[in-house]
Write a protein that holds these residues in place. Sequence first.
Motif, PDB file in Angstrom:
ATOM      1  N   VAL A  57      19.804  72.321  27.124  1.00 50.92           N
ATOM      2  CA  VAL A  57      20.473  73.390  26.371  1.00 50.92           C
ATOM      3  C   VAL A  57      20.397  74.705  27.134  1.00 50.92           C
ATOM      4  O   VAL A  57      21.416  75.394  27.322  1.00 50.92           O
ATOM      5  CB  VAL A  57      19.862  73.547  24.953  1.00 50.92           C
ATOM      6  N   PHE A  58      19.207  75.074  27.603  1.00 49.28           N
ATOM      7  CA  PHE A  58      19.044  76.345  28.319  1.00 49.28           C
ATOM      8  C   PHE A  58      19.872  76.368  29.605  1.00 49.28           C
ATOM      9  O   PHE A  58      20.550  77.360  29.904  1.00 49.28           O
ATOM     10  CB  PHE A  58      17.571  76.611  28.639  1.00 49.28           C
ATOM     11  N   LEU A  59      19.817  75.282  30.391  1.00 46.94           N
ATOM     12  CA  LEU A  59      20.571  75.241  31.649  1.00 46.94           C
ATOM     13  C   LEU A  59      22.078  75.229  31.413  1.00 46.94           C
ATOM     14  O   LEU A  59      22.823  75.922  32.115  1.00 46.94           O
ATOM     15  CB  LEU A  59      20.167  74.020  32.478  1.00 46.94           C
ATOM     16  N   ALA A  60      22.529  74.441  30.452  1.00 52.42           N
ATOM     17  CA  ALA A  60      23.970  74.352  30.194  1.00 52.42           C
ATOM     18  C   ALA A  60      24.528  75.698  29.725  1.00 52.42           C
ATOM     19  O   ALA A  60      25.558  76.171  30.237  1.00 52.42           O
ATOM     20  CB  ALA A  60      24.258  73.266  29.162  1.00 52.42           C
ATOM     21  N   LEU A  61      23.840  76.325  28.774  1.00 56.55           N
ATOM     22  CA  LEU A  61      24.326  77.606  28.265  1.00 56.55           C
ATOM     23  C   LEU A  61      24.196  78.700  29.319  1.00 56.55           C
ATOM     24  O   LEU A  61      25.100  79.530  29.482  1.00 56.55           O
ATOM     25  CB  LEU A  61      23.584  77.988  26.976  1.00 56.55           C
ATOM     26  N   GLY A  62      23.092  78.703  30.055  1.00 58.59           N
ATOM     27  CA  GLY A  62      22.928  79.689  31.126  1.00 58.59           C
ATOM     28  C   GLY A  62      24.004  79.532  32.194  1.00 58.59           C
ATOM     29  O   GLY A  62      24.575  80.524  32.674  1.00 58.59           O
ATOM     30  N   SER A  63      24.309  78.303  32.564  1.00 55.76           N
ATOM     31  CA  SER A  63      25.365  78.047  33.557  1.00 55.76           C
ATOM     32  C   SER A  63      26.724  78.482  33.032  1.00 55.76           C
ATOM     33  O   SER A  63      27.527  79.065  33.773  1.00 55.76           O
ATOM     34  CB  SER A  63      25.387  76.563  33.931  1.00 55.76           C
ATOM     35  N   TYR A  64      26.982  78.191  31.758  1.00 55.63           N
ATOM     36  CA  TYR A  64      28.247  78.617  31.156  1.00 55.63           C
ATOM     37  C   TYR A  64      28.378  80.142  31.222  1.00 55.63           C
ATOM     38  O   TYR A  64      29.428  80.669  31.609  1.00 55.63           O
ATOM     39  CB  TYR A  64      28.337  78.128  29.708  1.00 55.63           C
ATOM     40  N   GLY A  84      21.561  74.026  19.321  1.00 50.36           N
ATOM     41  CA  GLY A  84      21.164  72.984  20.269  1.00 50.36           C
ATOM     42  C   GLY A  84      19.826  72.362  19.911  1.00 50.36           C
ATOM     43  O   GLY A  84      19.662  71.132  19.942  1.00 50.36           O
ATOM     44  N   VAL A  85      18.870  73.189  19.551  1.00 53.59           N
ATOM     45  CA  VAL A  85      17.546  72.679  19.183  1.00 53.59           C
ATOM     46  C   VAL A  85      17.624  71.895  17.868  1.00 53.59           C
ATOM     47  O   VAL A  85      16.982  70.851  17.719  1.00 53.59           O
ATOM     48  CB  VAL A  85      16.517  73.835  19.111  1.00 53.59           C
ATOM     49  N   LEU A  86      18.430  72.380  16.934  1.00 56.42           N
ATOM     50  CA  LEU A  86      18.639  71.637  15.691  1.00 56.42           C
ATOM     51  C   LEU A  86      19.273  70.278  15.983  1.00 56.42           C
ATOM     52  O   LEU A  86      18.872  69.262  15.409  1.00 56.42           O
ATOM     53  CB  LEU A  86      19.512  72.436  14.721  1.00 56.42           C
ATOM     54  N   ALA A  87      20.238  70.248  16.878  1.00 54.38           N
ATOM     55  CA  ALA A  87      20.882  68.980  17.245  1.00 54.38           C
ATOM     56  C   ALA A  87      19.870  68.007  17.864  1.00 54.38           C
ATOM     57  O   ALA A  87      19.899  66.805  17.564  1.00 54.38           O
ATOM     58  CB  ALA A  87      22.034  69.235  18.218  1.00 54.38           C
ATOM     59  N   TRP A 127      11.471  66.961   9.805  1.00 53.47           N
ATOM     60  CA  TRP A 127      12.415  67.548   8.843  1.00 53.47           C
ATOM     61  C   TRP A 127      12.052  69.005   8.556  1.00 53.47           C
ATOM     62  O   TRP A 127      12.944  69.856   8.400  1.00 53.47           O
ATOM     63  CB  TRP A 127      12.467  66.734   7.551  1.00 53.47           C
ATOM     64  N   ALA A 128      10.762  69.311   8.497  1.00 54.28           N
ATOM     65  CA  ALA A 128      10.342  70.705   8.269  1.00 54.28           C
ATOM     66  C   ALA A 128      10.797  71.594   9.430  1.00 54.28           C
ATOM     67  O   ALA A 128      11.288  72.713   9.213  1.00 54.28           O
ATOM     68  CB  ALA A 128       8.828  70.786   8.089  1.00 54.28           C
ATOM     69  N   TRP A 129      10.656  71.094  10.650  1.00 51.78           N
ATOM     70  CA  TRP A 129      11.130  71.855  11.812  1.00 51.78           C
ATOM     71  C   TRP A 129      12.649  71.993  11.785  1.00 51.78           C
ATOM     72  O   TRP A 129      13.181  73.049  12.125  1.00 51.78           O
ATOM     73  CB  TRP A 129      10.650  71.220  13.119  1.00 51.78           C
ATOM     74  N   SER A 130      13.336  70.944  11.363  1.00 54.18           N
ATOM     75  CA  SER A 130      14.798  71.019  11.261  1.00 54.18           C
ATOM     76  C   SER A 130      15.201  72.115  10.275  1.00 54.18           C
ATOM     77  O   SER A 130      16.142  72.886  10.540  1.00 54.18           O
ATOM     78  CB  SER A 130      15.381  69.672  10.833  1.00 54.18           C
ATOM     79  N   ALA A 131      14.490  72.197   9.164  1.00 48.28           N
ATOM     80  CA  ALA A 131      14.770  73.257   8.185  1.00 48.28           C
ATOM     81  C   ALA A 131      14.524  74.633   8.798  1.00 48.28           C
ATOM     82  O   ALA A 131      15.300  75.576   8.578  1.00 48.28           O
ATOM     83  CB  ALA A 131      13.917  73.059   6.936  1.00 48.28           C
ATOM     84  N   VAL A 134      17.396  75.498  10.994  1.00 47.10           N
ATOM     85  CA  VAL A 134      18.548  75.906  10.180  1.00 47.10           C
ATOM     86  C   VAL A 134      18.384  77.373   9.762  1.00 47.10           C
ATOM     87  O   VAL A 134      19.334  78.166   9.858  1.00 47.10           O
ATOM     88  CB  VAL A 134      18.723  75.003   8.942  1.00 47.10           C
ATOM     89  N   LEU A 135      17.194  77.742   9.310  1.00 53.49           N
ATOM     90  CA  LEU A 135      16.959  79.132   8.902  1.00 53.49           C
ATOM     91  C   LEU A 135      17.129  80.098  10.077  1.00 53.49           C
ATOM     92  O   LEU A 135      17.663  81.202   9.909  1.00 53.49           O
ATOM     93  CB  LEU A 135      15.575  79.285   8.277  1.00 53.49           C
ATOM     94  N   MET A 136      16.677  79.693  11.245  1.00 54.08           N
ATOM     95  CA  MET A 136      16.850  80.545  12.429  1.00 54.08           C
ATOM     96  C   MET A 136      18.335  80.708  12.749  1.00 54.08           C
ATOM     97  O   MET A 136      18.794  81.803  13.104  1.00 54.08           O
ATOM     98  CB  MET A 136      16.099  79.963  13.615  1.00 54.08           C
ATOM     99  N   ALA A 137      19.090  79.624  12.619  1.00 48.66           N
ATOM    100  CA  ALA A 137      20.536  79.705  12.855  1.00 48.66           C
ATOM    101  C   ALA A 137      21.196  80.604  11.816  1.00 48.66           C
ATOM    102  O   ALA A 137      22.082  81.407  12.155  1.00 48.66           O
ATOM    103  CB  ALA A 137      21.151  78.305  12.838  1.00 48.66           C
ATOM    104  N   VAL A 138      20.778  80.493  10.567  1.00 45.75           N
ATOM    105  CA  VAL A 138      21.321  81.353   9.510  1.00 45.75           C
ATOM    106  C   VAL A 138      21.050  82.827   9.842  1.00 45.75           C
ATOM    107  O   VAL A 138      21.926  83.682   9.661  1.00 45.75           O
ATOM    108  CB  VAL A 138      20.739  80.970   8.128  1.00 45.75           C
TER     109      VAL A 138
END
Length: 187
Positions: A57-64, A84-87, A127-131, A134-138
């Motif tokens: 994720v970091f390399l792909a987005l940084g390269s973009y 990306g981290v949620l995915a 699942w707790a980390w996924s939540a 989600v909050l970080m994305a929000v």
Amino acid sequence: MTIFLILAPYGAFATLMLVTSAAVSLFAAAAICLMVMAYDAFRGRSTKILGAGSLIVFLALGSYLALVDSSLSGSAVKLTVDAGVLAISLASLAIRRPFTLQYAREAVDPDTAKLPGFLRANYVITWAWSAAFVLMAVANVLMIYVPGLPLWSGLAIAFAARNTAVYFTKWYPEYQRNKFAASAGAL
């Protein structure tokens, strides 16, 4: 120390986003991911799904940003990293290998890792980390679409979500052990 190593690339990314460009922040986070992965390899540990996925994720987005379009806002970059981290987290659940399982197996004895509740606990923690992701994305969505919000509000949401997930990751296994011990003692 393990939780520090897991979170180091994200902490560096978030901190650097405050003082430098997004591309520099992403490549620095990718470098830290590589260092953590090298440290794990040196210690005889496995390559982790979260670490390898985050590196991508970091390399792909940084390269973009460096090669295609450097005009993305800081909030959009953070949102993309959070997505990306949620995915990664959701994919680990979908393939029935919660990303926390790799870390947990290295922290317990083989007998504990074979207990049926061990796998279930890792699903709950993932699942707790996924939540939290989600909050970080929000928080980042709010920063993009409600431009009047102060920067600290998005940081506070992300900080609270991450720290709650860290606390839960430490608390839940102990809770499960105590619950199991109480039920075994009642027999």
